[in-house]
Design a protein around this motif. Structure first.
Motif, PDB file in Angstrom:
ATOM      1  N   GLN A   1      68.218  11.934  48.921  1.00  0.00           N
ATOM      2  CA  GLN A   1      67.013  11.750  48.096  1.00  0.00           C
ATOM      3  C   GLN A   1      66.164  13.028  48.083  1.00  0.00           C
ATOM      4  OE1 GLN A   1      65.535   8.300  50.292  1.00  0.00           O
ATOM      5  NE2 GLN A   1      66.262   6.943  48.667  1.00  0.00           N
ATOM      6  N   PRO A   2      66.521  13.991  47.242  1.00  0.00           N
ATOM      7  CA  PRO A   2      65.723  15.217  47.157  1.00  0.00           C
ATOM      8  C   PRO A   2      64.280  14.898  46.767  1.00  0.00           C
ATOM      9  CG  PRO A   2      67.830  15.486  46.032  1.00  0.00           C
ATOM     10  CD  PRO A   2      67.691  14.030  46.341  1.00  0.00           C
ATOM     11  N   PHE A   3      63.345  15.696  47.243  1.00  0.00           N
ATOM     12  CA  PHE A   3      61.926  15.445  46.983  1.00  0.00           C
ATOM     13  C   PHE A   3      61.183  16.747  46.713  1.00  0.00           C
ATOM     14  CE2 PHE A   3      62.695  15.703  51.569  1.00  0.00           C
ATOM     15  CZ  PHE A   3      61.812  16.693  51.972  1.00  0.00           C
ATOM     16  N   THR A   4      60.083  16.639  46.000  1.00  0.00           N
ATOM     17  CA  THR A   4      59.185  17.770  45.799  1.00  0.00           C
ATOM     18  C   THR A   4      58.171  17.804  46.941  1.00  0.00           C
ATOM     19  OG1 THR A   4      57.531  16.536  44.552  1.00  0.00           O
ATOM     20  CG2 THR A   4      59.387  17.453  43.290  1.00  0.00           C
ATOM     21  N   LEU A   5      57.459  18.908  47.073  1.00  0.00           N
ATOM     22  CA  LEU A   5      56.427  18.963  48.106  1.00  0.00           C
ATOM     23  C   LEU A   5      55.232  18.093  47.731  1.00  0.00           C
ATOM     24  CD1 LEU A   5      56.513  22.613  49.478  1.00  0.00           C
ATOM     25  CD2 LEU A   5      57.970  20.639  49.978  1.00  0.00           C
ATOM     26  N   THR A   6      55.034  17.842  46.449  1.00  0.00           N
ATOM     27  CA  THR A   6      54.029  16.861  46.038  1.00  0.00           C
ATOM     28  C   THR A   6      54.411  15.480  46.557  1.00  0.00           C
ATOM     29  OG1 THR A   6      53.460  18.120  44.052  1.00  0.00           O
ATOM     30  CG2 THR A   6      52.921  15.768  44.050  1.00  0.00           C
ATOM     31  N   GLU A   7      55.695  15.142  46.448  1.00  0.00           N
ATOM     32  CA  GLU A   7      56.170  13.856  46.967  1.00  0.00           C
ATOM     33  C   GLU A   7      56.132  13.827  48.495  1.00  0.00           C
ATOM     34  OE1 GLU A   7      59.148  12.793  43.219  1.00  0.00           O
ATOM     35  OE2 GLU A   7      59.919  13.893  44.956  1.00  0.00           O
ATOM     36  N   LEU A   8      56.373  14.965  49.137  1.00  0.00           N
ATOM     37  CA  LEU A   8      56.223  15.048  50.588  1.00  0.00           C
ATOM     38  C   LEU A   8      54.797  14.703  50.986  1.00  0.00           C
ATOM     39  CD1 LEU A   8      56.966  15.939  53.515  1.00  0.00           C
ATOM     40  CD2 LEU A   8      56.433  18.290  52.789  1.00  0.00           C
ATOM     41  N   ALA A   9      53.821  15.315  50.307  1.00  0.00           N
ATOM     42  CA  ALA A   9      52.415  15.039  50.630  1.00  0.00           C
ATOM     43  C   ALA A   9      52.086  13.563  50.415  1.00  0.00           C
ATOM     44  CB  ALA A   9      51.513  15.932  49.781  1.00  0.00           C
ATOM     45  N   ALA A  10      52.602  12.998  49.333  1.00  0.00           N
ATOM     46  CA  ALA A  10      52.340  11.583  49.052  1.00  0.00           C
ATOM     47  C   ALA A  10      52.956  10.688  50.126  1.00  0.00           C
ATOM     48  CB  ALA A  10      52.885  11.219  47.675  1.00  0.00           C
ATOM     49  N   GLU A  11      54.126  11.053  50.620  1.00  0.00           N
ATOM     50  CA  GLU A  11      54.774  10.260  51.661  1.00  0.00           C
ATOM     51  C   GLU A  11      54.020  10.378  52.981  1.00  0.00           C
ATOM     52  OE1 GLU A  11      57.590   7.419  52.668  1.00  0.00           O
ATOM     53  OE2 GLU A  11      57.283   8.357  50.717  1.00  0.00           O
ATOM     54  N   ILE A  12      53.512  11.577  53.273  1.00  0.00           N
ATOM     55  CA  ILE A  12      52.688  11.729  54.478  1.00  0.00           C
ATOM     56  C   ILE A  12      51.455  10.833  54.382  1.00  0.00           C
ATOM     57  CG2 ILE A  12      51.252  13.332  55.808  1.00  0.00           C
ATOM     58  CD1 ILE A  12      53.194  15.570  54.995  1.00  0.00           C
ATOM     59  N   THR A  13      50.844  10.796  53.198  1.00  0.00           N
ATOM     60  CA  THR A  13      49.682   9.919  52.976  1.00  0.00           C
ATOM     61  C   THR A  13      50.052   8.462  53.208  1.00  0.00           C
ATOM     62  OG1 THR A  13      48.710  11.456  51.378  1.00  0.00           O
ATOM     63  CG2 THR A  13      47.992   9.164  51.257  1.00  0.00           C
ATOM     64  N   ALA A  14      51.183   8.047  52.651  1.00  0.00           N
ATOM     65  CA  ALA A  14      51.588   6.643  52.762  1.00  0.00           C
ATOM     66  C   ALA A  14      51.885   6.244  54.203  1.00  0.00           C
ATOM     67  CB  ALA A  14      52.815   6.397  51.884  1.00  0.00           C
ATOM     68  N   VAL A  15      52.524   7.146  54.941  1.00  0.00           N
ATOM     69  CA  VAL A  15      52.918   6.816  56.308  1.00  0.00           C
ATOM     70  C   VAL A  15      51.746   6.911  57.278  1.00  0.00           C
ATOM     71  CG1 VAL A  15      54.380   7.549  58.245  1.00  0.00           C
ATOM     72  CG2 VAL A  15      55.325   7.485  55.930  1.00  0.00           C
ATOM     73  N   SER A  16      50.896   7.925  57.080  1.00  0.00           N
ATOM     74  CA  SER A  16      49.811   8.185  58.035  1.00  0.00           C
ATOM     75  C   SER A  16      48.518   7.457  57.717  1.00  0.00           C
ATOM     76  CB  SER A  16      49.523   9.685  58.101  1.00  0.00           C
ATOM     77  OG  SER A  16      48.924  10.128  56.886  1.00  0.00           O
ATOM     78  N   GLY A  17      48.327   7.120  56.433  1.00  0.00           N
ATOM     79  CA  GLY A  17      47.057   6.545  56.014  1.00  0.00           C
ATOM     80  C   GLY A  17      45.973   7.583  55.805  1.00  0.00           C
ATOM     81  N   ARG A  18      46.329   8.857  55.926  1.00  0.00           N
ATOM     82  CA  ARG A  18      45.372   9.941  55.682  1.00  0.00           C
ATOM     83  C   ARG A  18      45.715  10.616  54.359  1.00  0.00           C
ATOM     84  NH1 ARG A  18      45.193  13.099  61.533  1.00  0.00           N
ATOM     85  NH2 ARG A  18      45.409  11.244  62.860  1.00  0.00           N
ATOM     86  N   GLN A  19      44.709  10.925  53.573  1.00  0.00           N
ATOM     87  CA  GLN A  19      44.950  11.520  52.265  1.00  0.00           C
ATOM     88  C   GLN A  19      45.412  12.972  52.424  1.00  0.00           C
ATOM     89  OE1 GLN A  19      44.807   9.829  49.323  1.00  0.00           O
ATOM     90  NE2 GLN A  19      45.761  11.665  48.466  1.00  0.00           N
ATOM     91  N   VAL A  20      46.597  13.246  51.914  1.00  0.00           N
ATOM     92  CA  VAL A  20      47.167  14.591  51.963  1.00  0.00           C
ATOM     93  C   VAL A  20      47.686  14.931  50.572  1.00  0.00           C
ATOM     94  CG1 VAL A  20      48.971  16.066  52.956  1.00  0.00           C
ATOM     95  CG2 VAL A  20      47.793  14.396  54.403  1.00  0.00           C
ATOM     96  N   GLY A  21      47.361  16.126  50.089  1.00  0.00           N
ATOM     97  CA  GLY A  21      47.854  16.596  48.805  1.00  0.00           C
ATOM     98  C   GLY A  21      48.695  17.843  48.981  1.00  0.00           C
ATOM     99  N   TYR A  22      49.276  18.310  47.875  1.00  0.00           N
ATOM    100  CA  TYR A  22      50.072  19.536  47.906  1.00  0.00           C
ATOM    101  C   TYR A  22      49.328  20.643  47.201  1.00  0.00           C
ATOM    102  CZ  TYR A  22      53.617  23.035  46.854  1.00  0.00           C
ATOM    103  OH  TYR A  22      54.295  24.221  46.726  1.00  0.00           O
ATOM    104  N   GLN A  23      49.212  21.798  47.855  1.00  0.00           N
ATOM    105  CA  GLN A  23      48.570  22.974  47.280  1.00  0.00           C
ATOM    106  C   GLN A  23      49.623  24.046  47.060  1.00  0.00           C
ATOM    107  OE1 GLN A  23      45.420  24.632  49.650  1.00  0.00           O
ATOM    108  NE2 GLN A  23      44.812  26.120  48.089  1.00  0.00           N
ATOM    109  N   ASP A  24      49.925  24.327  45.799  1.00  0.00           N
ATOM    110  CA  ASP A  24      50.944  25.325  45.472  1.00  0.00           C
ATOM    111  C   ASP A  24      50.294  26.707  45.405  1.00  0.00           C
ATOM    112  OD1 ASP A  24      53.798  25.613  44.766  1.00  0.00           O
ATOM    113  OD2 ASP A  24      52.999  26.495  42.928  1.00  0.00           O
TER     114      ASP A  24
END
Length: 292
Positions: free
Chosen positions: A202-225
């Motif tokens: 399941q390849p992912f973008t870093l935007t999707e990485l940030a969203a998954e971190i948010t979902a798992v941790s409950g802390r809002q995380v975004g991706y800054q390119d």
């Protein structure tokens, strides 16, 4: 005899563990390391531990004696790996090994990712050696995201990088280790001349990485390119050595171009199961972080 070089490292250790889990007798496994004391636990299980240093070719003949199948785990010292690998390949030739498997880089023959500058010439040395070979072209580790920068991302609310919306087919080290163990033990997958392009299902973008971190941790995380040079400077400012920081930034540019993703399915076929998901890896990593 199955020999694993770099057996004190993260990947090599996992390969040895997987071989034992597959029922390979411990006395038929050789763990080649620079410092035997670091793998006393493997010796206690009956694994043969031998001293072998990529930089000291005089140590490698005895280290590889009696080897039928060899896993050459690529060195970790960027800029020094090609001569190190040449020393191991020469010793493998002298030992008359039946098969050499090498942990290379995904799309090593076409990618612009800087690491290919040492992996592709190593592949060429192996081909030129005349030894039967299997190339394990490993993609990015999930641990690159779950061990590097995760705590900072949670603290700052941002994953930073230069990957744009490119996808990365990352997988867990344990997945890549299982693939190597499969090649070393199964004649069907260890067929000489095989080249495997290995990556997560399941390849992912870093935007999707940030969203998954948010979902798992409950802390809002975004991706800054960021532009690659700005990203590299941010890494060096955080204490990452300059050469390594530049390599990471250039690799992100490669991700933006689709050079660290694959839909080959080779990895899940080799290990006989789906690859570790990003969500599962993040849940394990976040659970292990100190409470804050």
């Amino acid at each position: 005899m199955i020999t694993v070089t770099g057996a004190a490292g993260h990947l090599g250790r996992l390969v040895v563990a997987d071989l034992l889990d597959r029922g390979v007798p411990a006395e038929q496994i050789v763990a080649v390391v620079r410092t035997p004391e670091k793998v006393a636990d493997l010796a206690a299980q009956g694994v043969q531990v031998r001293t072998g240093d990529y930089d000291r070719p005089e140590t490698l003949g005895a280290a590889l004696a009696g080897t039928r199948k060899l896993l050459l785990v690529s060195g970790s010292e960027v800029g020094k790996r090609l001569p190190q690998h040449r020393n191991v390949i020469d010793a493998a030739q002298a030992a008359g090994v039946d098969l050499i498997a090498y942990t290379s880089l995904l799309k090593a023959d076409t990618t612009s990712v800087p690491l290919a500058a040492e992996h592709l010439p190593t592949e060429e040395l192996i081909r030129a050696s005349g030894l039967p070979f299997v190339l394990l072209r490993n993609g990015w580790y999930l641990e690159n995201y779950t061990e590097m920068g995760l705590a900072q991302a949670l603290a700052s609310g941002a994953v930073i990088g230069s990957a744009g919306e490119g996808r990365v087919a990352a997988a867990a080290r344990a997945d890549f280790a299982a693939a190597a163990a499969a090649v070393l033990t199964d004649p069907a997958t260890g067929k000489p001349g095989s080249v495997y392009e290995l990556g997560g299902d399941q390849p992912f973008t870093l935007t999707e990485l940030a969203a998954e971190i948010t979902a798992v941790s409950g802390r809002q995380v975004g991706y800054q390119d960021l532009p690659a040079d700005v990203y590299a400077k941010a890494l060096t400012d955080a204490g990452v050595p300059e050469l390594f920081a530049q390599m990471l930034a250039a690799s992100d540019v490669g991700i933006s171009r689709g050079e660290l993703t694959t839909d080959s399915g080779d990895l899940s076929r080799l290990i006989g199961r789906p690859t570790t998901s990003l969500g599962a890896a993040l849940r394990t990593a976040i659970a292990a972080l100190p409470a804050s």
